[in-house]
Design a protein around this motif. Structure first.
Motif, PDB file in Angstrom:
ATOM      1  N   ALA A  23       0.078  -4.864  -4.147  1.00 44.17           N
ATOM      2  CA  ALA A  23      -0.795  -5.504  -5.130  1.00 44.17           C
ATOM      3  C   ALA A  23      -0.231  -5.185  -6.511  1.00 44.17           C
ATOM      4  O   ALA A  23       0.069  -4.028  -6.815  1.00 44.17           O
ATOM      5  CB  ALA A  23      -2.214  -4.974  -4.996  1.00 44.17           C
ATOM      6  N   ASP A  54      -9.526   7.809  -3.904  1.00 43.15           N
ATOM      7  CA  ASP A  54      -8.778   8.367  -5.041  1.00 43.15           C
ATOM      8  C   ASP A  54      -8.681   7.389  -6.208  1.00 43.15           C
ATOM      9  O   ASP A  54      -8.478   7.810  -7.346  1.00 43.15           O
ATOM     10  CB  ASP A  54      -7.361   8.770  -4.601  1.00 43.15           C
ATOM     11  CG  ASP A  54      -7.336  10.111  -3.866  1.00 43.15           C
ATOM     12  OD1 ASP A  54      -8.413  10.666  -3.583  1.00 43.15           O
ATOM     13  OD2 ASP A  54      -6.222  10.598  -3.573  1.00 43.15           O
ATOM     14  N   PRO A  88      -7.615   6.449   4.018  1.00 43.19           N
ATOM     15  CA  PRO A  88      -8.925   6.628   4.645  1.00 43.19           C
ATOM     16  C   PRO A  88      -9.996   5.692   4.067  1.00 43.19           C
ATOM     17  O   PRO A  88     -10.777   5.109   4.814  1.00 43.19           O
ATOM     18  CB  PRO A  88      -9.267   8.092   4.340  1.00 43.19           C
ATOM     19  CG  PRO A  88      -7.955   8.758   4.109  1.00 43.19           C
ATOM     20  CD  PRO A  88      -7.042   7.721   3.543  1.00 43.19           C
ATOM     21  N   ALA A  89     -10.005   5.509   2.746  1.00 40.89           N
ATOM     22  CA  ALA A  89     -11.040   4.650   2.141  1.00 40.89           C
ATOM     23  C   ALA A  89     -10.876   3.208   2.606  1.00 40.89           C
ATOM     24  O   ALA A  89     -11.824   2.590   3.108  1.00 40.89           O
ATOM     25  CB  ALA A  89     -10.970   4.729   0.614  1.00 40.89           C
ATOM     26  N   GLY A 107     -11.446  15.216  -1.350  1.00 41.17           N
ATOM     27  CA  GLY A 107     -11.015  13.840  -1.639  1.00 41.17           C
ATOM     28  C   GLY A 107     -11.189  12.870  -0.486  1.00 41.17           C
ATOM     29  O   GLY A 107     -11.776  11.796  -0.643  1.00 41.17           O
ATOM     30  N   ALA A 108     -10.687  13.232   0.701  1.00 44.36           N
ATOM     31  CA  ALA A 108     -10.759  12.305   1.837  1.00 44.36           C
ATOM     32  C   ALA A 108     -12.211  12.124   2.270  1.00 44.36           C
ATOM     33  O   ALA A 108     -12.612  11.049   2.723  1.00 44.36           O
ATOM     34  CB  ALA A 108      -9.917  12.827   2.994  1.00 44.36           C
ATOM     35  N   ASN A 109     -13.005  13.171   2.104  1.00 41.69           N
ATOM     36  CA  ASN A 109     -14.422  13.087   2.488  1.00 41.69           C
ATOM     37  C   ASN A 109     -15.185  12.131   1.587  1.00 41.69           C
ATOM     38  O   ASN A 109     -15.984  11.326   2.057  1.00 41.69           O
ATOM     39  CB  ASN A 109     -15.035  14.487   2.455  1.00 41.69           C
ATOM     40  CG  ASN A 109     -14.425  15.382   3.515  1.00 41.69           C
ATOM     41  OD1 ASN A 109     -14.591  15.102   4.699  1.00 41.69           O
ATOM     42  ND2 ASN A 109     -13.703  16.409   3.112  1.00 41.69           N
ATOM     43  N   PHE A 150      -9.029  18.996   6.346  1.00 43.98           N
ATOM     44  CA  PHE A 150     -10.383  19.501   6.513  1.00 43.98           C
ATOM     45  C   PHE A 150     -11.383  18.394   6.228  1.00 43.98           C
ATOM     46  O   PHE A 150     -11.470  17.900   5.107  1.00 43.98           O
ATOM     47  CB  PHE A 150     -10.621  20.705   5.591  1.00 43.98           C
ATOM     48  CG  PHE A 150     -10.200  21.973   6.248  1.00 43.98           C
ATOM     49  CD1 PHE A 150      -8.866  22.172   6.581  1.00 43.98           C
ATOM     50  CD2 PHE A 150     -11.121  22.951   6.594  1.00 43.98           C
ATOM     51  CE1 PHE A 150      -8.458  23.318   7.238  1.00 43.98           C
ATOM     52  CE2 PHE A 150     -10.726  24.104   7.247  1.00 43.98           C
ATOM     53  CZ  PHE A 150      -9.397  24.291   7.568  1.00 43.98           C
ATOM     54  N   ARG A 162      -1.524  14.705   4.543  1.00 45.06           N
ATOM     55  CA  ARG A 162      -2.231  15.119   3.323  1.00 45.06           C
ATOM     56  C   ARG A 162      -3.370  16.045   3.722  1.00 45.06           C
ATOM     57  O   ARG A 162      -3.158  17.211   3.982  1.00 45.06           O
ATOM     58  CB  ARG A 162      -2.758  13.896   2.559  1.00 45.06           C
ATOM     59  CG  ARG A 162      -1.659  12.973   2.129  1.00 45.06           C
ATOM     60  CD  ARG A 162      -2.154  11.856   1.275  1.00 45.06           C
ATOM     61  NE  ARG A 162      -2.215  12.219  -0.134  1.00 45.06           N
ATOM     62  CZ  ARG A 162      -2.664  11.441  -1.082  1.00 45.06           C
ATOM     63  NH1 ARG A 162      -3.095  10.233  -0.798  1.00 45.06           N
ATOM     64  NH2 ARG A 162      -2.686  11.826  -2.334  1.00 45.06           N
ATOM     65  N   ALA A 163      -4.593  15.495   3.827  1.00 46.72           N
ATOM     66  CA  ALA A 163      -5.767  16.337   4.101  1.00 46.72           C
ATOM     67  C   ALA A 163      -5.781  16.820   5.546  1.00 46.72           C
ATOM     68  O   ALA A 163      -5.032  16.340   6.397  1.00 46.72           O
ATOM     69  CB  ALA A 163      -7.033  15.535   3.819  1.00 46.72           C
ATOM     70  N   ARG A 186       1.853   9.906   6.971  1.00 43.47           N
ATOM     71  CA  ARG A 186       1.790  10.625   5.684  1.00 43.47           C
ATOM     72  C   ARG A 186       0.792  11.783   5.767  1.00 43.47           C
ATOM     73  O   ARG A 186      -0.411  11.578   5.888  1.00 43.47           O
ATOM     74  CB  ARG A 186       1.399   9.647   4.581  1.00 43.47           C
ATOM     75  CG  ARG A 186       1.594  10.229   3.198  1.00 43.47           C
ATOM     76  CD  ARG A 186       1.381   9.194   2.151  1.00 43.47           C
ATOM     77  NE  ARG A 186       0.042   8.654   2.215  1.00 43.47           N
ATOM     78  CZ  ARG A 186      -0.648   8.264   1.142  1.00 43.47           C
ATOM     79  NH1 ARG A 186      -0.096   8.339  -0.044  1.00 43.47           N
ATOM     80  NH2 ARG A 186      -1.854   7.793   1.273  1.00 43.47           N
ATOM     81  N   GLN A 207      -4.987  14.268   8.261  1.00 43.75           N
ATOM     82  CA  GLN A 207      -5.343  12.947   7.731  1.00 43.75           C
ATOM     83  C   GLN A 207      -4.520  11.828   8.377  1.00 43.75           C
ATOM     84  O   GLN A 207      -5.032  10.739   8.621  1.00 43.75           O
ATOM     85  CB  GLN A 207      -5.136  12.947   6.211  1.00 43.75           C
ATOM     86  CG  GLN A 207      -5.456  11.612   5.550  1.00 43.75           C
ATOM     87  CD  GLN A 207      -5.518  11.717   4.035  1.00 43.75           C
ATOM     88  OE1 GLN A 207      -5.963  12.731   3.496  1.00 43.75           O
ATOM     89  NE2 GLN A 207      -5.069  10.702   3.341  1.00 43.75           N
ATOM     90  N   GLU A 259      -1.409  -3.623   2.083  1.00 48.05           N
ATOM     91  CA  GLU A 259      -0.859  -2.263   1.969  1.00 48.05           C
ATOM     92  C   GLU A 259       0.614  -2.350   1.553  1.00 48.05           C
ATOM     93  O   GLU A 259       1.400  -3.063   2.168  1.00 48.05           O
ATOM     94  CB  GLU A 259      -1.014  -1.525   3.314  1.00 48.05           C
ATOM     95  CG  GLU A 259      -0.206  -0.254   3.486  1.00 48.05           C
ATOM     96  CD  GLU A 259      -0.485   0.827   2.439  1.00 48.05           C
ATOM     97  OE1 GLU A 259      -1.663   1.157   2.210  1.00 48.05           O
ATOM     98  OE2 GLU A 259       0.502   1.346   1.864  1.00 48.05           O
ATOM     99  N   ARG A 260       0.928  -1.568   0.557  1.00 47.52           N
ATOM    100  CA  ARG A 260       2.288  -1.576   0.006  1.00 47.52           C
ATOM    101  C   ARG A 260       3.326  -1.009   0.983  1.00 47.52           C
ATOM    102  O   ARG A 260       4.441  -1.487   1.088  1.00 47.52           O
ATOM    103  CB  ARG A 260       2.251  -0.710  -1.265  1.00 47.52           C
ATOM    104  CG  ARG A 260       3.550  -0.538  -1.947  1.00 47.52           C
ATOM    105  CD  ARG A 260       3.374   0.284  -3.194  1.00 47.52           C
ATOM    106  NE  ARG A 260       2.913   1.638  -2.891  1.00 47.52           N
ATOM    107  CZ  ARG A 260       2.619   2.556  -3.802  1.00 47.52           C
ATOM    108  NH1 ARG A 260       2.714   2.255  -5.071  1.00 47.52           N
ATOM    109  NH2 ARG A 260       2.228   3.753  -3.460  1.00 47.52           N
TER     110      ARG A 260
END
Ligand code: RFL
Length: 408
Positions: A140, A301, A23-24, A313-315, A58, A55-56, A53, A116, A43-44
């Protein structure tokens, strides 16, 4: 432009290199690209992994506003739902807290419920459709010369070749274990780490939600949680003994334990279904301070990790991405560096507030690891019970909760 055409068109330099397509990184890359900044996302993982994937789920009202502001919220409005109630279940019964109608001076604030992976897929499609540059399967390895004149990122390319990408700025959005964090030289940043001493087993069940609220069950046997994801998928959490593998229990035992802790006998049965995914999460938190070393900036993160108890976290990742995009755009287009200079302090204010509330939620929902529950009600358990009673009965406390629960 397709993903493979996109890879062929890549150069090995950019004004901004963004590490990580979570998201970031994706919000940041979309905003920079829309502002005409030359940026590339490295991106790996594979596109499929990134798009799927889980995850979040909310997302706070402010996250919706940010996505709206930049034309990134179509999917959220089309497929997401709104949510504004928590249900706490304890041995004293259950109570519901309509946080969506409280807080922020009574204006209300509901979460968007939107997995997410849907958000990430939307952001990726938006970026690619507008010709944004991204390189998948590109890991990276390190960020170099961040405090010099020509920062660079060394990578392992899809064919295994090591490559060096040069940039004016590098945005480390590659998560807690990414290269950006690893590349911070000792002594330039302070790393705060705290272990709440609690572990969760996170479950994704192919089953419709069992209640129309976020369910938080506080039980002598440990915490259990219920969170809707889609009409057919529900996330559950079980407080778990640290060190025990995720597959230690058969599905039947997990559902039986969820029934006990969620007090299904008193409050209604849980809809059962196959468990799609199990994961172990130690509830720890981590903050890097400051979020910058020269031309390298951390967001999401990579900057701070929060225990998932309060869904922050995602927010924070989306908020920081917006702040960083504006700062980098000002620096690159107008030579105005006030935004990049203030980035870290501005974000840390939000991060510490979210950490504080997450710590409070963690203490509300769990017995601390050293609490002596066996020998009658311990001091800590009594405090926790009192905290819950205050939340049940005090309007002021509920307002405070609502403001912090949905706020970022
Ligand atoms: P991400 O999502 O981890 O993305 C990082 C990306 O970087 C890539 N990467 C690299 N790429 C290149 N080179 C390297 N060396 C790389 N190393 C890593 C990875 O492949 C990945 O694609 O970080 P980002 O963008 O900062 O986003 C953070 C969020 O993902 C995270 O904070 C949330 O998921 C936390 N969280 C929740 N947050 C909420 O706001 N609301 C919630 O409801 C919520 N629920 C949760 C959660 C986190 C959970 N887990 C997994 C602990 C529920 C759970 C179970």
């Amino acid at each position: 432009m397709t993903e493979s055409q996109n890879s062929r068109a890549l150069r090995e330099s950019a004004d901004v290199i963004v590490l990580g397509a979570g998201p970031a990184g994706l919000v940041l890359a979309n905003l920079l690209h829309a502002a005409g900044i030359d940026c590339v996302l490295l991106e790996r993982a594979s596109p499929t992994h990134v798009r799927t994937r889980a995850r979040a789920g909310f997302l706070a009202p402010n996250t919706g506003r940010i996505l709206d502001r930049h034309g990134l919220a179509d999917g959220l409005h089309r497929r997401g739902t709104r949510h504004g109630t928590c249900e706490f279940r304890t041995r004293d019964g259950r109570f519901r807290l309509d946080y969506g109608a409280l807080g922020q001076g009574g204006r209300g604030g509901q979460h968007h419920v939107y997995p997410q992976q849907y958000l990430v897929a939307d952001l990726l499609t938006h970026y690619l459709d507008r010709g944004g540059r991204i390189r998948f399967h590109t890991e990276a390895l390190a960020v170099g010369d961040a405090d010099g004149t020509r920062p660079y990122v060394t990578t392992r390319e899809p064919d295994g070749r090591p490559t060096r990408w040069t940039a004016r700025y590098v945005a480390g959005c590659d998560g807690r274990h990414g290269a950006a964090r690893r590349s911070l030289p000792p002594g330039v940043v302070r790393r705060h780490h705290h272990d709440h001493g609690v572990t969760w087993l996170g479950l994704l069940a192919e089953a419709p939600p069992s209640l129309d609220a976020v369910g938080y069950a506080v039980h002598d046997r440990g915490f259990a949680g219920h969170m809707a994801r889609t009409p057919d998928i529900t996330r559950y959490y079980l407080q778990w003994q640290r060190g025990v593998p995720a597959d230690a229990w058969p599905e039947q035992r997990i559902w039986d334990e969820l029934d006990v802790r969620m007090r299904a006998a008193d409050h209604g049965p849980l809809h059962r279904g196959p468990l799609q995914e199990r994961g172990i999460f130690d509830l720890t938190c981590d903050v890097v301070e400051p979020l910058r070393n020269g031309s390298l900036f951390l967001a999401g993160d990579a900057a701070s990790l929060l225990a998932p108890a309060a869904a922050k976290g995602a927010n924070l990742a989306v908020l920081e991405a917006e702040i960083l995009a504006e700062a980098l755009t000002d620096a690159l287009t107008r030579g105005d560096t006030a935004g990049v200079d203030g980035y870290s302090d501005r974000c840390l204010e939000h991060i510490w507030r979210a950490q504080e509330f997450t710590g409070w939620m963690t203490r509300l929902l769990h017995a601390p690891p050293d609490a002596d529950e066996g020998a009658g009600p311990s001091f800590q358990a009594a405090l926790r019970r009192s905290r819950l009673a205050s939340l049940r009965t005090s309007r002021v406390h509920q307002e405070w909760f609502a403001e912090n629960y949905v706020g970022v």
